[in-house]
Design a protein around this motif. Structure first.
Motif, PDB file in Angstrom:
ATOM      1  N   LEU A  15      47.024  90.994  31.928  1.00  0.00           N
ATOM      2  CA  LEU A  15      45.834  90.971  32.773  1.00  0.00           C
ATOM      3  C   LEU A  15      45.817  89.746  33.682  1.00  0.00           C
ATOM      4  O   LEU A  15      45.463  89.839  34.856  1.00  0.00           O
ATOM      5  N   ARG A  16      46.212  88.607  33.155  1.00  0.00           N
ATOM      6  CA  ARG A  16      46.277  87.376  33.960  1.00  0.00           C
ATOM      7  C   ARG A  16      47.283  87.546  35.096  1.00  0.00           C
ATOM      8  O   ARG A  16      47.011  87.193  36.226  1.00  0.00           O
ATOM      9  N   ARG A  17      48.444  88.091  34.784  1.00  0.00           N
ATOM     10  CA  ARG A  17      49.464  88.312  35.820  1.00  0.00           C
ATOM     11  C   ARG A  17      48.963  89.305  36.863  1.00  0.00           C
ATOM     12  O   ARG A  17      49.225  89.159  38.053  1.00  0.00           O
ATOM     13  N   ALA A  18      48.240  90.325  36.432  1.00  0.00           N
ATOM     14  CA  ALA A  18      47.698  91.312  37.372  1.00  0.00           C
ATOM     15  C   ALA A  18      46.675  90.669  38.299  1.00  0.00           C
ATOM     16  O   ALA A  18      46.665  90.942  39.507  1.00  0.00           O
ATOM     17  N   ASP A  19      45.817  89.805  37.764  1.00  0.00           N
ATOM     18  CA  ASP A  19      44.829  89.112  38.589  1.00  0.00           C
ATOM     19  C   ASP A  19      45.510  88.183  39.601  1.00  0.00           C
ATOM     20  O   ASP A  19      45.102  88.105  40.763  1.00  0.00           O
ATOM     21  N   ILE A  20      46.546  87.485  39.169  1.00  0.00           N
ATOM     22  CA  ILE A  20      47.284  86.599  40.071  1.00  0.00           C
ATOM     23  C   ILE A  20      47.943  87.418  41.175  1.00  0.00           C
ATOM     24  O   ILE A  20      47.891  87.053  42.356  1.00  0.00           O
TER      25      ILE A  20
ATOM     26  N   GLY B 207      36.838  97.852  51.858  1.00  0.00           N
ATOM     27  CA  GLY B 207      36.993  98.558  50.593  1.00  0.00           C
ATOM     28  C   GLY B 207      38.054  97.962  49.693  1.00  0.00           C
ATOM     29  O   GLY B 207      38.090  98.236  48.503  1.00  0.00           O
ATOM     30  N   LEU B 208      38.925  97.124  50.255  1.00  0.00           N
ATOM     31  CA  LEU B 208      40.004  96.516  49.475  1.00  0.00           C
ATOM     32  C   LEU B 208      39.633  95.158  48.884  1.00  0.00           C
ATOM     33  O   LEU B 208      40.408  94.572  48.150  1.00  0.00           O
ATOM     34  N   PHE B 209      38.446  94.667  49.229  1.00  0.00           N
ATOM     35  CA  PHE B 209      38.029  93.341  48.786  1.00  0.00           C
ATOM     36  C   PHE B 209      36.707  93.411  48.044  1.00  0.00           C
ATOM     37  O   PHE B 209      35.949  94.360  48.182  1.00  0.00           O
ATOM     38  N   THR B 210      36.435  92.359  47.289  1.00  0.00           N
ATOM     39  CA  THR B 210      35.171  92.228  46.585  1.00  0.00           C
ATOM     40  C   THR B 210      34.357  91.146  47.274  1.00  0.00           C
ATOM     41  O   THR B 210      34.891  90.103  47.648  1.00  0.00           O
ATOM     42  N   THR B 211      33.075  91.414  47.446  1.00  0.00           N
ATOM     43  CA  THR B 211      32.207  90.397  48.019  1.00  0.00           C
ATOM     44  C   THR B 211      31.273  89.870  46.935  1.00  0.00           C
ATOM     45  O   THR B 211      30.856  90.603  46.054  1.00  0.00           O
ATOM     46  N   GLY B 212      30.973  88.576  47.021  1.00  0.00           N
ATOM     47  CA  GLY B 212      30.079  87.962  46.052  1.00  0.00           C
ATOM     48  C   GLY B 212      28.686  88.538  46.138  1.00  0.00           C
ATOM     49  O   GLY B 212      28.200  88.864  47.218  1.00  0.00           O
ATOM     50  N   ASN B 213      28.046  88.707  45.018  1.00  0.00           N
ATOM     51  CA  ASN B 213      26.685  89.236  44.914  1.00  0.00           C
ATOM     52  C   ASN B 213      26.559  90.646  45.482  1.00  0.00           C
ATOM     53  O   ASN B 213      25.466  91.099  45.778  1.00  0.00           O
TER      54      ASN B 213
ATOM     55  N   LEU C 201      33.896  86.627  50.458  1.00  0.00           N
ATOM     56  CA  LEU C 201      35.025  87.265  49.798  1.00  0.00           C
ATOM     57  C   LEU C 201      35.313  86.503  48.517  1.00  0.00           C
ATOM     58  O   LEU C 201      35.412  85.268  48.535  1.00  0.00           O
ATOM     59  N   VAL C 202      35.425  87.214  47.406  1.00  0.00           N
ATOM     60  CA  VAL C 202      35.687  86.544  46.138  1.00  0.00           C
ATOM     61  C   VAL C 202      37.024  86.979  45.569  1.00  0.00           C
ATOM     62  O   VAL C 202      37.491  88.102  45.790  1.00  0.00           O
ATOM     63  N   ASP C 203      37.634  86.070  44.824  1.00  0.00           N
ATOM     64  CA  ASP C 203      38.928  86.332  44.201  1.00  0.00           C
ATOM     65  C   ASP C 203      38.739  87.120  42.903  1.00  0.00           C
ATOM     66  O   ASP C 203      37.603  87.414  42.516  1.00  0.00           O
ATOM     67  N   PRO C 204      39.813  87.479  42.211  1.00  0.00           N
ATOM     68  CA  PRO C 204      39.681  88.268  40.977  1.00  0.00           C
ATOM     69  C   PRO C 204      38.870  87.594  39.872  1.00  0.00           C
ATOM     70  O   PRO C 204      38.424  88.260  38.946  1.00  0.00           O
TER      71      PRO C 204
ATOM     72  N   PRO D 148      43.227  81.029  38.158  1.00  0.00           N
ATOM     73  CA  PRO D 148      42.659  81.417  36.863  1.00  0.00           C
ATOM     74  C   PRO D 148      41.774  80.366  36.210  1.00  0.00           C
ATOM     75  O   PRO D 148      40.833  80.710  35.511  1.00  0.00           O
ATOM     76  N   ASP D 149      42.053  79.088  36.429  1.00  0.00           N
ATOM     77  CA  ASP D 149      41.202  78.073  35.785  1.00  0.00           C
ATOM     78  C   ASP D 149      39.914  77.833  36.579  1.00  0.00           C
ATOM     79  O   ASP D 149      39.037  77.109  36.123  1.00  0.00           O
ATOM     80  N   GLU D 150      39.807  78.443  37.751  1.00  0.00           N
ATOM     81  CA  GLU D 150      38.604  78.411  38.588  1.00  0.00           C
ATOM     82  C   GLU D 150      38.207  77.002  39.035  1.00  0.00           C
ATOM     83  O   GLU D 150      37.091  76.762  39.436  1.00  0.00           O
ATOM     84  N   ARG D 151      39.153  76.059  38.972  1.00  0.00           N
ATOM     85  CA  ARG D 151      38.867  74.686  39.399  1.00  0.00           C
ATOM     86  C   ARG D 151      39.687  74.366  40.641  1.00  0.00           C
ATOM     87  O   ARG D 151      40.823  74.817  40.770  1.00  0.00           O
TER      88      ARG D 151
END
Length: 193
Positions: free
Chosen positions: A48-53, A115-121, A133-136, A164-167
């Motif tokens: 799952l981590r590799r897929a998100d990356i 449609g290919l991206f996620t937006t915050g809120n 635009l937000v990341d995985p 992944p560490d969000e920092r």
């Protein structure tokens, strides 16, 4: 007593201990199953981590391509100003903002497929200037260009996911260059301009 039975009522040669599993045997089987489950969970979380990356890299590549099309269309990349960098980027790529941040006619041509991206809120970028635009991992992508304008020497833009560490440490080096060697930035995923 029948022929072939022992005094315990079991067939000759069969002892009571062979009728059921012992507690030790059950514990060994449970331990093996626990180890196998731990290995499977670990492999699953790694996958799952590799897929998100991979997803973040793909989205960053699509955004970089859209930014190049934007530059060809408008003569420059969208210039960032203030803390809403991701929102400004999205507004530019859906055709609502010019390179200097000026509002464009809503008939502007979108350079990304929303449609290919996620937006915050879950905000609609066509109706809300706060959409990002937000990341995985659910964090806004970070975008800089000519900020500050007088000292920007980088020939391109800076676009990345905090990873992944969000920092991340968003401060840029003089000239507009990222600092990937900082501890907070080690797992950042950068787009190539």
């Amino acid at each position: 007593m029948l022929v072939g039975e022992s005094r315990s009522g079991l067939p000759v040669g069969m002892h009571r201990s062979s009728r059921a599993f012992t507690l030790i045997e059950l514990l060994v089987v449970m331990a093996i199953l626990g180890v196998l489950a731990a290995v499977m969970v670990s492999a699953g979380s790694w996958a799952l981590r590799r897929a998100d990356i991979s997803r973040a890299r793909g989205e960053l590549a699509a955004l970089a391509t859209a930014l190049e099309r934007y530059r060809r269309q408008h003569g420059d990349y969208p210039i960032t100003n203030g803390e809403t960098r991701s929102a400004e980027l999205l507004q530019a790529l859906v055709g609502l903002r010019g390179p200097g941040g000026e509002r464009l006619n809503p008939r502007g041509r979108a350079l990304i497929d929303l449609g290919l991206f996620t937006t915050g809120n879950d905000l609609d970028p066509l109706t809300s200037e706060a959409a990002e635009l937000v990341d995985p991992w659910g964090n806004p992508y970070v975008y800089f260009y000519k900020e500050p304008p007088d000292s920007w020497r980088n020939s391109g833009f800076v676009l990345y996911s905090a990873g992944p560490d969000e920092r991340h440490a968003p401060a840029l080096l003089t000239g507009g260059y990222p600092q990937p060697d900082l501890d907070e930035n080690r797992d950042n995923i950068y787009a190539a301009p």
